[in-house]
Design an enzyme around this catalytic site. Structure first.
Site, PDB file in Angstrom:
ATOM      1  N   LYS A   1       0.852  -1.206   0.000  1.00 47.82           N
ATOM      2  CA  LYS A   1       0.000   0.000   0.000  1.00 47.82           C
ATOM      3  C   LYS A   1       0.884   1.252   0.000  1.00 47.82           C
ATOM      4  CE  LYS A   1      -1.583   1.643   4.104  1.00 47.82           C
ATOM      5  NZ  LYS A   1      -1.341   3.059   4.445  1.00 47.82           N
ATOM      6  N   ASN A   2       1.889   1.260   0.854  1.00 46.61           N
ATOM      7  CA  ASN A   2       2.660   2.496   1.047  1.00 46.61           C
ATOM      8  C   ASN A   2       3.638   2.788  -0.083  1.00 46.61           C
ATOM      9  OD1 ASN A   2       1.190   2.986   3.291  1.00 46.61           O
ATOM     10  ND2 ASN A   2       2.784   2.427   4.751  1.00 46.61           N
TER      11      ASN A   2
HETATM   12  C1  EPZ Z   1       4.486   7.013   6.147  1.00 46.96           C
HETATM   13  O1  EPZ Z   1       3.746   8.092   6.697  1.00 46.96           O
HETATM   14  C2  EPZ Z   1       3.536   5.822   6.160  1.00 46.96           C
HETATM   15  N1  EPZ Z   1       2.369   6.137   5.342  1.00 46.96           N
HETATM   16  C3  EPZ Z   1       3.109   5.506   7.581  1.00 46.96           C
HETATM   17  O2  EPZ Z   1       2.330   4.320   7.523  1.00 46.96           O
HETATM   18  C4  EPZ Z   1       4.361   5.222   8.421  1.00 46.96           C
HETATM   19  O3  EPZ Z   1       3.961   5.017   9.765  1.00 46.96           O
HETATM   20  C5  EPZ Z   1       5.320   6.408   8.331  1.00 46.96           C
HETATM   21  O4  EPZ Z   1       5.634   6.689   6.956  1.00 46.96           O
HETATM   22  C6  EPZ Z   1       6.625   6.139   9.065  1.00 46.96           C
HETATM   23  O5  EPZ Z   1       7.269   5.030   8.503  1.00 46.96           O
HETATM   24  C7  EPZ Z   1       2.478   6.020   4.006  1.00 46.96           C
HETATM   25  O6  EPZ Z   1       3.518   5.668   3.480  1.00 46.96           O
HETATM   26  C8  EPZ Z   1       1.227   6.326   3.212  1.00 46.96           C
HETATM   27  P1  EPZ Z   1       6.787  10.306   7.984  1.00 46.96           P
HETATM   28  P2  EPZ Z   1       4.373   9.598   6.641  1.00 46.96           P
HETATM   29  O7  EPZ Z   1       6.706  11.594   7.241  1.00 46.96           O
HETATM   30  O8  EPZ Z   1       5.107   9.767   5.371  1.00 46.96           O
HETATM   31  C9  EPZ Z   1       7.279  13.610  11.343  1.00 46.96           C
HETATM   32  C10 EPZ Z   1       0.490   2.940   7.874  1.00 46.96           C
HETATM   33  O9  EPZ Z   1       0.118   2.408   8.933  1.00 46.96           O
HETATM   34  N2  EPZ Z   1       7.008  14.582  10.266  1.00 46.96           N
HETATM   35  O10 EPZ Z   1       7.887   9.347   7.644  1.00 46.96           O
HETATM   36  O11 EPZ Z   1       3.282  10.549   6.973  1.00 46.96           O
HETATM   37  C11 EPZ Z   1       6.072  12.752  11.690  1.00 46.96           C
HETATM   38  O12 EPZ Z   1       5.253  13.397  12.639  1.00 46.96           O
HETATM   39  C12 EPZ Z   1       0.942   4.382   7.891  1.00 46.96           C
HETATM   40  O13 EPZ Z   1       0.570   2.361   6.765  1.00 46.96           O
HETATM   41  C13 EPZ Z   1       7.161  15.944  10.548  1.00 46.96           C
HETATM   42  O14 EPZ Z   1       7.506  16.327  11.655  1.00 46.96           O
HETATM   43  O15 EPZ Z   1       5.402   9.534   7.856  1.00 46.96           O
HETATM   44  C14 EPZ Z   1       6.721  11.502  12.242  1.00 46.96           C
HETATM   45  O16 EPZ Z   1       7.047  11.702  13.600  1.00 46.96           O
HETATM   46  C15 EPZ Z   1       0.694   5.054   9.226  1.00 46.96           C
HETATM   47  N3  EPZ Z   1       6.918  16.847   9.555  1.00 46.96           N
HETATM   48  C16 EPZ Z   1       8.021  11.376  11.438  1.00 46.96           C
HETATM   49  O17 EPZ Z   1       8.231  12.665  10.847  1.00 46.96           O
HETATM   50  C17 EPZ Z   1       6.545  16.449   8.293  1.00 46.96           C
HETATM   51  O18 EPZ Z   1       6.360  17.324   7.417  1.00 46.96           O
HETATM   52  C18 EPZ Z   1       7.963  10.350  10.321  1.00 46.96           C
HETATM   53  O19 EPZ Z   1       6.806  10.629   9.553  1.00 46.96           O
HETATM   54  C19 EPZ Z   1       6.387  15.058   8.037  1.00 46.96           C
HETATM   55  C20 EPZ Z   1       6.638  14.141   9.038  1.00 46.96           C
END
Ligand code: EPZ
Length: 423
Positions: A22-23
């Site tokens: 999915k991701n």
């Molecule tokens: C992706 O989300 C996945 N979703 C998530 O999977 C997964 O948990 C996550 O990566 C971490 O591996 C998809 O791929 C669709 P991040 P994403 O940006 O991209 C912070 C599932 O269950 N952050 O890597 O949104 C954020 O708060 C889902 O399939 C900022 O601070 O995650 C987090 O603490 C849930 N500012 C960390 O970075 C930003 O602009 C990592 O988030 C973006 C993120």
């Protein structure tokens, strides 16, 4: 609304093939917005609600799509609208992935601010920082991100992410491939989803160096082409299926996988007493007489993934001893714990650490899903709980698991999907 009714106490054993990721699907579907040259054929795309939501968003933008037998065809030739509306973005945060491609190809994008989610704030400041570095002007008004590029063309830049972000890295990549000049991305996310996106963009005609590493260099190009592409397997679905066998004292072979992408997870299963054998395209797990408590700290790839944290906590309720689980990615991603405790688990939350006391006999009852991976952990617990468990609000589960009850029933589970009304 749907619920899953699970009659526990049955071993999960047998062979199954993993679905497409999915991701990985979501960013590569977004990348189809980068060109109107030709029609994309994307194979091994899972039949999930999130995929349906994304194709609805593409239709709203003017793209044409069709989906059958896990193949999604997309033509973005006639994309006109550059606005991603709240009604669709609120259903799926990954809609933010259209920001980079729309900005890169059309010089303008208007995307509704995504809502929060069940396990805490999900900021997008890094996505916006990357777009501004590439020359976009961004204003936020009435709940919308409005991004425009003077002269219509993004300019290559150095983007240095302070923390690893899968989504922000994906958006930056999809913006940079059509920018003028060279873009370097430092501290890029290394998740397989990003590595696959780099391969996808390269196949479309982009020039990307450093694929699979935290330092990416992109030479902007004028145009890209539609391609045929075979999506990779879902590493989180695979880990969840392995956990289903481990928690029920069963054994399983999952085919169509790349064990390399699951190294950190397999290491923890072995530490918990499971025997694990791999080939180039499969993983076989046999569960032990007794599971052993095993600590986990979820961190960015290649460490143990946060998306397996809830499932691991469910498993550790059956392990001998105390397990400590920390999530360094989402500190509050513990909504599954109160529901697991209602099934009879003994899990304390101390700051951003879950302390699981095991083994604890679980007894079936009705539990509430709160988010995608929390609902997966409740299903795992239901498989081992005595009696019958009902997992409500299964729409969370349907976002990320393709026909999960069919898969688990083919491996010996006894699960039925039933309609219910929520008052
Ligand atoms: C992706 O989300 C996945 N979703 C998530 O999977 C997964 O948990 C996550 O990566 C971490 O591996 C998809 O791929 C669709 P991040 P994403 O940006 O991209 C912070 C599932 O269950 N952050 O890597 O949104 C954020 O708060 C889902 O399939 C900022 O601070 O995650 C987090 O603490 C849930 N500012 C960390 O970075 C930003 O602009 C990592 O988030 C973006 C993120």
């Amino acid at each position: 609304m749907d619920k899953l009714v699970i009659r526990g106490g049955r071993r999960i054993s047998g062979c199954i093939t993993a679905s497409g990721s999915k991701n990985t699907s979501l960013p590569i579907i977004a990348a189809t917005l980068l060109t109107g040259n030709g029609t994309f054929s994307l194979h091994n795309i899972p039949d999930l609600k999130d995929i349906l939501t994304f194709t609805q968003l593409l239709h709203h933008l003017g793209a044409e799509t069709s989906f059958s037998g896990n193949t999604l065809t997309v033509s973005s030739r006639n994309v006109k609208s550059l606005q991603a509306p709240y009604e669709l973005v609120k259903k799926m945060r990954a809609s933010i992935y259209v920001l980079g491609p729309l900005l890169a190809r059309f010089g303008h994008a208007r995307v509704s601010l995504p809502g929060g989610c069940a396990f805490g704030p999900r900021p997008i400041d890094l996505h916006l920082m990357a777009m501004e570095k590439l020359g976009a002007t961004i204003t936020i008004e009435t709940g919308f991100i409005d991004a425009t590029v003077k002269g219509g063309k993004l300019q290559g830049a150095h983007i240095d992410f302070p923390i690893s972000s899968v989504g922000a890295t994906g958006n930056a990549l999809m913006a940079a491939v059509l920018a003028e000049g060279t873009t370097t991305i430092s501290n890029a996310a290394m998740e397989p989803e990003i590595e696959t996106l780099c391969k996808f963009l390269t196949a479309m005609g982009a020039t990307i160096r450093g694929t699979g590493s935290t330092e990416l260099q992109i030479e902007g190009t004028d145009s890209l082409n539609a391609i045929e592409f075979h999506n990779v397997f879902d590493r989180i679905e695979t880990g969840t299926l392995l956990a289903a066998a481990a928690i029920t004292g069963g054994d399983i072979t999952v085919n169509g996988v790349d064990p390399e992408q699951l190294k950190a997870v397999l290491k923890k299963f072995i530490h918990a007493g499971c025997s694990v054998e791999t080939t180039v395209s499969s993983v076989t797990l046999k569960s032990p007489e007794k599971l052993l408590s095993t600590d986990v700290t979820a961190k960015p790839y290649p460490a143990f993934p946060t998306d397996m944290q809830a499932q691991w906590i469910a498993l550790m309720t059956q392990a001998e001893g105390i397990s400590h689980i920390i999530d360094k990615v989402y500190h509050e991603r513990f909504n599954h714990i109160p529901e697991l405790n209602r099934l009879g688990a003994h899990i304390d939350i101390r700051k951003n650490q879950a302390v699981v006391h095991g083994p604890q006999k679980l007894s079936g009852t009705t539990v509430m899903s709160t988010d995608l991976r929390a609902s997966a952990s409740l299903v795992l617990a239901g498989l081992v709980a005595e009696g019958t468990s009902e997992v409500l609000r299964v729409y969370h589960l349907d976002r990320g698991y393709e026909k999960i009850e069919t898969k688990l029933n083919s491996l010996g589970a006894d699960i039925t999907r039933e309609k219910y009304i929520e008052f």
